[in-house]
Design a protein around this motif. Sequence first.
Motif, PDB file in Angstrom:
ATOM      1  N   ASN A  30       0.834  -1.415  -0.073  1.00 40.95           N
ATOM      2  CA  ASN A  30       0.325   0.203  -0.203  1.00 40.95           C
ATOM      3  C   ASN A  30       0.616   1.165   0.100  1.00 40.95           C
ATOM      4  N   ALA A  31       0.522   2.290   0.071  1.00 41.35           N
ATOM      5  CA  ALA A  31       1.593   3.837  -0.383  1.00 41.35           C
ATOM      6  C   ALA A  31       1.010   4.437   0.788  1.00 41.35           C
ATOM      7  N   GLY A  32       0.395   3.709   2.062  1.00 38.11           N
ATOM      8  CA  GLY A  32       0.474   4.534   2.676  1.00 38.11           C
ATOM      9  C   GLY A  32      -0.040   6.195   3.531  1.00 38.11           C
ATOM     10  N   TYR A  33      -0.125   5.916   4.286  1.00 39.83           N
ATOM     11  CA  TYR A  33      -0.871   7.313   5.007  1.00 39.83           C
ATOM     12  C   TYR A  33      -0.294   9.090   4.240  1.00 39.83           C
ATOM     13  N   GLY A  34      -0.466   9.273   3.523  1.00 44.35           N
ATOM     14  CA  GLY A  34      -0.397  10.950   3.065  1.00 44.35           C
ATOM     15  C   GLY A  34      -0.123  11.045   2.092  1.00 44.35           C
ATOM     16  N   LEU A  35       0.555   9.564   0.722  1.00 43.81           N
ATOM     17  CA  LEU A  35       0.430   8.959  -0.014  1.00 43.81           C
ATOM     18  C   LEU A  35      -0.046   8.354  -0.555  1.00 43.81           C
ATOM     19  N   ARG A  36      -0.406   8.561  -2.200  1.00 45.75           N
ATOM     20  CA  ARG A  36      -0.640   7.610  -3.519  1.00 45.75           C
ATOM     21  C   ARG A  36      -0.488   7.401  -4.216  1.00 45.75           C
ATOM     22  N   ARG A  37      -0.900   6.131  -4.713  1.00 46.98           N
ATOM     23  CA  ARG A  37      -0.004   5.415  -5.440  1.00 46.98           C
ATOM     24  C   ARG A  37      -0.589   5.760  -6.797  1.00 46.98           C
ATOM     25  N   ARG A  38       0.706   6.330  -7.923  1.00 47.05           N
ATOM     26  CA  ARG A  38      -0.031   6.846  -9.538  1.00 47.05           C
ATOM     27  C   ARG A  38       1.082   5.921 -10.717  1.00 47.05           C
ATOM     28  N   ILE A  39      -0.223   5.658 -11.650  1.00 46.86           N
ATOM     29  CA  ILE A  39       0.451   5.007 -12.489  1.00 46.86           C
ATOM     30  C   ILE A  39       1.534   6.024 -13.774  1.00 46.86           C
ATOM     31  N   LEU A  40       3.110   5.372 -13.824  1.00 46.90           N
ATOM     32  CA  LEU A  40       3.148   5.861 -14.827  1.00 46.90           C
ATOM     33  C   LEU A  40       3.311   4.971 -16.471  1.00 46.90           C
ATOM     34  N   ILE A  41       2.558   5.331 -17.920  1.00 46.43           N
ATOM     35  CA  ILE A  41       2.726   4.881 -18.449  1.00 46.43           C
ATOM     36  C   ILE A  41       4.254   5.050 -19.091  1.00 46.43           C
ATOM     37  N   GLY A  47      -0.446   8.766 -15.541  1.00 45.66           N
ATOM     38  CA  GLY A  47      -1.290   8.556 -15.220  1.00 45.66           C
ATOM     39  C   GLY A  47      -2.173   8.512 -14.149  1.00 45.66           C
ATOM     40  N   MET A  48      -3.338   7.774 -14.196  1.00 45.62           N
ATOM     41  CA  MET A  48      -4.575   7.515 -13.146  1.00 45.62           C
ATOM     42  C   MET A  48      -3.783   6.966 -11.899  1.00 45.62           C
ATOM     43  N   PHE A  49      -5.015   7.583 -10.585  1.00 42.23           N
ATOM     44  CA  PHE A  49      -3.680   6.935  -9.582  1.00 42.23           C
ATOM     45  C   PHE A  49      -4.406   5.794  -8.937  1.00 42.23           C
ATOM     46  N   LEU A  50      -4.138   4.951  -8.573  1.00 39.88           N
ATOM     47  CA  LEU A  50      -4.428   3.225  -8.080  1.00 39.88           C
ATOM     48  C   LEU A  50      -5.279   3.436  -6.632  1.00 39.88           C
ATOM     49  N   SER A  51      -6.729   3.317  -6.815  1.00 41.93           N
ATOM     50  CA  SER A  51      -6.823   2.850  -5.150  1.00 41.93           C
ATOM     51  C   SER A  51      -6.361   2.271  -4.544  1.00 41.93           C
ATOM     52  N   ASP A  52      -6.400   1.676  -3.356  1.00 45.06           N
ATOM     53  CA  ASP A  52      -6.299   0.412  -2.465  1.00 45.06           C
ATOM     54  C   ASP A  52      -6.779  -1.527  -3.224  1.00 45.06           C
ATOM     55  N   ARG A  53      -6.176  -1.688  -3.041  1.00 50.82           N
ATOM     56  CA  ARG A  53      -6.481  -3.358  -3.491  1.00 50.82           C
ATOM     57  C   ARG A  53      -6.418  -2.990  -5.200  1.00 50.82           C
ATOM     58  N   LYS A  54      -6.146  -2.243  -5.957  1.00 45.11           N
ATOM     59  CA  LYS A  54      -6.330  -1.573  -7.318  1.00 45.11           C
ATOM     60  C   LYS A  54      -5.064  -2.894  -7.748  1.00 45.11           C
ATOM     61  N   TRP A  55      -4.361  -3.343  -8.886  1.00 46.94           N
ATOM     62  CA  TRP A  55      -3.850  -3.461 -10.086  1.00 46.94           C
ATOM     63  C   TRP A  55      -3.615  -2.711 -11.186  1.00 46.94           C
ATOM     64  N   LYS A  56      -1.773  -2.571 -11.546  1.00 50.57           N
ATOM     65  CA  LYS A  56      -1.808  -1.315 -12.746  1.00 50.57           C
ATOM     66  C   LYS A  56      -2.637  -2.872 -13.565  1.00 50.57           C
ATOM     67  N   SER A  57      -3.072  -2.895 -14.966  1.00 52.57           N
ATOM     68  CA  SER A  57      -2.883  -3.759 -16.228  1.00 52.57           C
ATOM     69  C   SER A  57      -2.263  -3.997 -17.168  1.00 52.57           C
ATOM     70  N   ILE A  58      -1.230  -2.655 -17.538  1.00 55.43           N
ATOM     71  CA  ILE A  58      -0.306  -3.075 -18.554  1.00 55.43           C
ATOM     72  C   ILE A  58       0.706  -3.237 -18.159  1.00 55.43           C
ATOM     73  N   GLN A  59       1.409  -4.262 -18.378  1.00 57.95           N
ATOM     74  CA  GLN A  59       2.994  -4.703 -17.802  1.00 57.95           C
ATOM     75  C   GLN A  59       4.402  -4.012 -18.082  1.00 57.95           C
ATOM     76  N   THR A  60       4.224  -3.217 -19.237  1.00 54.61           N
ATOM     77  CA  THR A  60       5.119  -2.230 -19.278  1.00 54.61           C
ATOM     78  C   THR A  60       4.564  -0.442 -18.567  1.00 54.61           C
ATOM     79  N   ASP A  61       3.364  -0.449 -17.893  1.00 55.29           N
ATOM     80  CA  ASP A  61       3.293   0.650 -16.355  1.00 55.29           C
ATOM     81  C   ASP A  61       4.296   0.184 -15.409  1.00 55.29           C
ATOM     82  N   ARG A  62       4.556   1.436 -15.026  1.00 56.24           N
ATOM     83  CA  ARG A  62       5.106   1.287 -13.700  1.00 56.24           C
ATOM     84  C   ARG A  62       3.880   1.901 -12.553  1.00 56.24           C
TER      85      ARG A  62
END
Length: 164
Positions: A30-41, A47-62
């Motif tokens: 998880n990202a941790g309190y005060g932080l958010r996970r964001r996809i880098l295309i 790119g978009m933000f990932l909510s809790d328990r969500k995964w990125k869908s494209i292998q080349t994204d980080r």
Amino acid sequence: MAGEFSRELGVKVSAGKGRLGKLGFRAGGNAGYGLRRRILIDGVTPGMFLSDRKWKSIQTDRVTLVPGPAEEIALVRHMYLQFLDLRRSERGIACALNAEGHTFYGRPWTRQLVRTILTNEKYIGNNVVGMVTYRLFTRQIRNPPEKWTRCEGAFEAIVSRHLF
């Protein structure tokens, strides 16, 4: 043979996670309190933000970490100042936060939650991977700091290095 294949695959996964960590990308958790996970295309374009328990869908994204809501960032900084300036204990900070009506995503603050925030390097922008090792059918092993993979300045810092 299946057991040997599984062990070899585990070594490959650990090496890949370490390589991504060294490049400054998140490889889970998880990202941790005060932080958010964001996809880098393609590892570059935000790119978009990932909510809790969500995964990125494209292998080349980080995935990287970015600062979250302003009120959460202010609360994290407030914890550091209470710990350093007022010399409050972790339990004292948790009690004060609960008394002020702050919650940790709907749950009351605990000493361990405060400790995690005060000791995790992601709040100063570092990405650290490999602190623990899990092997098949064994307990978690805490690795010594010299075995950790660290990328300094991977994320935007919420707290200054001086405070940390």
